[in-house]
Design a protein around this motif. Structure first.
Motif, mmCIF file in Angstrom:
data_model
loop_
_atom_site.group_PDB
_atom_site.id
_atom_site.type_symbol
_atom_site.label_atom_id
_atom_site.label_comp_id
_atom_site.label_asym_id
_atom_site.label_seq_id
_atom_site.Cartn_x
_atom_site.Cartn_y
_atom_site.Cartn_z
ATOM 1 N N MET A 1 72.577 40.276 57.670
ATOM 2 C CA MET A 1 72.864 40.045 59.082
ATOM 3 C C MET A 1 72.192 41.117 59.929
ATOM 4 N N ARG A 2 71.572 40.688 61.011
ATOM 5 C CA ARG A 2 71.011 41.612 62.001
ATOM 6 C C ARG A 2 71.988 41.648 63.160
ATOM 7 N N GLN A 3 72.430 42.855 63.528
ATOM 8 C CA GLN A 3 73.331 43.016 64.662
ATOM 9 C C GLN A 3 72.536 43.542 65.848
ATOM 10 N N ASP B 1 73.851 37.039 52.078
ATOM 11 C CA ASP B 1 73.256 36.937 53.407
ATOM 12 C C ASP B 1 73.076 38.318 54.021
ATOM 13 N N ARG C 1 71.801 35.712 61.138
ATOM 14 C CA ARG C 1 71.461 35.717 59.717
ATOM 15 C C ARG C 1 69.959 35.964 59.648
ATOM 16 N N SER C 2 69.589 37.014 58.935
ATOM 17 C CA SER C 2 68.170 37.385 58.907
ATOM 18 C C SER C 2 67.522 37.192 57.535
ATOM 19 N N MET D 1 75.105 38.646 66.342
ATOM 20 C CA MET D 1 74.746 38.783 64.931
ATOM 21 C C MET D 1 73.981 37.552 64.484
ATOM 22 N N GLU E 1 73.967 30.235 62.705
ATOM 23 C CA GLU E 1 73.381 31.506 62.287
ATOM 24 C C GLU E 1 73.415 32.575 63.369
#
Length: 127
Positions: A51-53, A49, A40-41, A38, A29
Motif C-alpha cells: 500500500m502507498r499512503q 498487497d 494498492r501499489s 491509500m 484500490e
C-alpha cells in the motif's frame, strides 16, 4: 481529462520524485483513512498487497464514478445506522441521562442525590 470508466477512481497528487501524478485505479484500490489516501501499489514476493499512503495535503483531488460512490455512501450509511441501532440496544440511555430498561417508558421518580466527599473526608457528617 477523459471520462472515468465505471468502477474506476482517478487520484491526482504530488509525488516527491515525479511531481504532479495522475493515477487511475479500480475503486476498491483507493481508500481514505487516518488523513491519508491509500492505494494498492502492487504485491511483494509472498503475495502480500503493498500500500502507498499519500498524505491528504499532497492530494489535489480524487474523482470517482458517481454510481459507485452512491453505492459506497449507501453502504456506509447502512453500517452507521446498524452500529447506532446496536449501541442503542446495548446501552439504552434516555434523554435525561438515566439508563432505560426495556419496557420502561416513564415513571420518573425525580432526581437521585449522590453525596460527594473529598478524598480526605472520613465519611462523618460533622460540619
Amino acid at each position: 481529462m477523459d471520462e472515468i470508466e465505471l468502477g474506476q477512481a482517478t487520484i491526482v497528487y504530488d509525488d516527491p520524485e515525479d511531481g504532479t501524478t495522475e493515477l487511475t485505479v479500480d475503486n476498491e484500490e483507493v481508500v481514505y483513512a487516518r488523513d491519508h489516501w491509500m492505494l494498492r501499489s502492487g504485491s511483494d514476493d509472498d503475495g502480500n498487497d503493498l500500500m502507498r499512503q499519500i498524505p491528504k495535503e499532497r492530494v489535489h483531488y480524487v474523482e470517482r464514478n458517481v454510481e459507485r460512490f452512491e453505492e459506497e455512501a449507501s453502504t456506509v450509511r447502512h453500517r452507521v445506522e446498524s452500529f447506532a441501532s446496536d449501541v442503542r440496544e446495548k446501552l439504552p440511555v434516555g434523554g435525561d441521562g438515566q439508563r432505560r430498561h426495556r419496557g420502561d417508558r416513564g415513571g420518573d421518580d425525580g432526581p437521585t442525590r449522590v453525596p460527594v466527599t473529598d478524598a480526605d473526608d472520613d465519611g462523618s457528617d460533622a460540619e
